[in-house]
Design an enzyme around this catalytic site. Structure first.
Site, PDB file in Angstrom:
ATOM      1  N   LYS A  11     -11.469  -1.840   7.737  1.00 11.84           N
ATOM      2  CA  LYS A  11     -10.599  -2.751   8.474  1.00 11.84           C
ATOM      3  C   LYS A  11     -10.980  -2.762   9.959  1.00 11.84           C
ATOM      4  CE  LYS A  11      -8.387  -3.291   4.608  1.00 11.84           C
ATOM      5  NZ  LYS A  11      -7.296  -2.505   4.084  1.00 11.84           N
TER       6      LYS A  11
ATOM      7  N   ASP B 137      -1.155   6.592   6.588  1.00  9.17           N
ATOM      8  CA  ASP B 137      -2.269   5.693   6.271  1.00  9.17           C
ATOM      9  C   ASP B 137      -2.405   4.744   7.456  1.00  9.17           C
ATOM     10  OD1 ASP B 137      -3.926   3.653   5.399  1.00  9.17           O
ATOM     11  OD2 ASP B 137      -2.755   3.162   3.602  1.00  9.17           O
TER      12      ASP B 137
ATOM     13  N   TRP C 120       0.831  -1.215   0.000  1.00 10.03           N
ATOM     14  CA  TRP C 120       0.000   0.000   0.000  1.00 10.03           C
ATOM     15  C   TRP C 120       0.856   1.251   0.000  1.00 10.03           C
ATOM     16  CZ3 TRP C 120      -3.998  -1.848  -1.888  1.00 10.03           C
ATOM     17  CH2 TRP C 120      -4.610  -2.999  -1.405  1.00 10.03           C
TER      18      TRP C 120
END
Ligand SMILES: *Cc1c(COP(=O)(O)O)cnc(C)c1O
Length: 360
Positions: free
Chosen positions: A195, A171, A101
């Site tokens: 998540k 993030d 990511w």
């Protein structure tokens, strides 16, 4: 009805209490005669929902008044673009690349300016967090970017990088609200909800006010300016209303549990139980370096792909769901987010012990 122990990396387990409340309110939200799904985002009832969600998040994280909370869409992926479009004022940013990511974010940023990779752990398949105590921070960098918890590789920053005075952007999709946070150490904290916070479709960004300006990358669409959303309190257009409502319930649930300090304690206890077993197992091998281990995503392998597949299949049949690892690591991954109970982790460890006995 029977619910499994859901170890999926995301979308992921939510607190059962929250799901039950949402179910109870499905047909008639508190006397309005309609579901939140059917409700105008300009109604008084929804106004209360979004304002309370924001206030509860502010209480949980201790968000200072000079930070805005934005409810956005487009997943973490759209932030990979919005961040450079809005924050790369001088055309340069530094990225610490600790996984898939972070790499995606870095590559996307390179479309809008000079995105430097100043540290990486790609040399060992992202199994560790590099030493970030003295990095070659670019003098003209507008920000330094990290992915704080690497969902796929099961690693996590336990110390924030020394950015040498530059703004830090993080993030936190897979570690959002998993532990207390000092918001002032960041310029921008953001994450997808699916998540650890709520259903897919909501992204939350906590951003320092001075970064919200009209000085954005030329041609930036109106919808991709933070200022557009900040000026209208996340109601510039129709927000992901139902998702925000569920996130709000999760925030209230977290407050009832005792807030982030208490949830951190529980998360540490769950992780200690699982890593403790892995460290003495003769069958399972944890893949992340010890000092970089994530409290949220625990990766392990047997070293034998057939045996890994057998484990995942038998675990699924025993009500332990979502344990297959990401294809770039292989093996298994147990995501033990806030809503995963200690009982769930105990059940997993008991199953693993039994599997180890039968297969070694
Ligand atoms: C899942 C995940 C993403 C991607 O999220 P999308 O909502 O699919 O864009 C990005 N970063 C992290 C840390 C993730 O866990």
């Amino acid at each position: 009805m029977s619910r499994v122990y859901n170890f999926s990396a995301g979308p992921a387990v939510l607190p059962e209490e929250v799901l039950r409340e949402a179910a109870d309110e499905m047909l008639d939200y508190r006397g309005t005669g309609m579901s939140v799904m059917e409700m105008s985002h300009r109604s008084a009832a929804f106004d209360r929902i979004i304002k309370e969600a924001e206030q509860d998040l502010r209480d949980l994280m201790g968000i200072p008044s000079n930070y805005k909370v934005l409810f956005l869409q487009g997943g973490a992926h759209l932030q990979f673009a919005m961040i450079p479009m809005n924050l790369m004022r001088h055309g340069t940013a530094d990225y610490i690349v600790t996984g898939h990511w972070a790499e995606r974010a870095w590559k996307e940023a390179a479309r809008y300016g000079k995105a430097n990779c100043i540290a990486s752990s790609k040399d060992e398949n992202y199994s560790y967090i590099p030493d970030c105590s003295d990095l070659p921070i670019s003098p003209d960098a507008d920000y330094v970017y990290i992915c704080q918890n690497n969902t796929i590789y099961g690693t996590q920053f336990h110390t924030l990088p020394d950015t040498k005075g530059k703004d830090l952007v993080a993030d936190v999709s897979s570690c959002f609200l998993s532990e207390p946070v000092d918001v002032e150490k960041y310029a921008l904290i953001y994450g997808g909800a699916q998540k650890n916070i709520g259903p897919a479709g909501v992204v939350i960004a906590v951003i320092r006010e001075d970064l919200i300006t009209d000085e954005v990358y030329p041609g930036t669409p109106t919808m991709l300016k933070y200022k557009t959303h900040a000026d209208k309190d996340s109601l510039y257009n129709t927000p992901p209303a139902y998702g925000i409502y569920v996130c709000g319930k999760v925030f209230k649930w977290l407050k009832r549990q005792g807030g982030l300090a208490e949830i951190e304690k529980r998360n540490h206890k769950k992780a200690a139980l699982l890593y403790g077993y892995l460290d003495q197992s003769h069958l399972f091998i944890p893949t992340a370096r010890k000092d970089s281990r994530s409290y949220m995503n625990v990766d392990f392998i047997t070293g034998n792909a057939d045996l890994d597949a057998k484990f995942v299949k038998e675990a699924e049949a025993a009500g332990l769901s979502g344990l297959k690892g990401h294809r770039s690591v292989g093996g298994m991954r147990a995501s033990i987010y806030n809503a995963m109970s200690l009982e769930g982790v105990e059940a997993l460890v008991a199953f693993m012990k039994d599997f180890e006995e039968k297969n070694s």
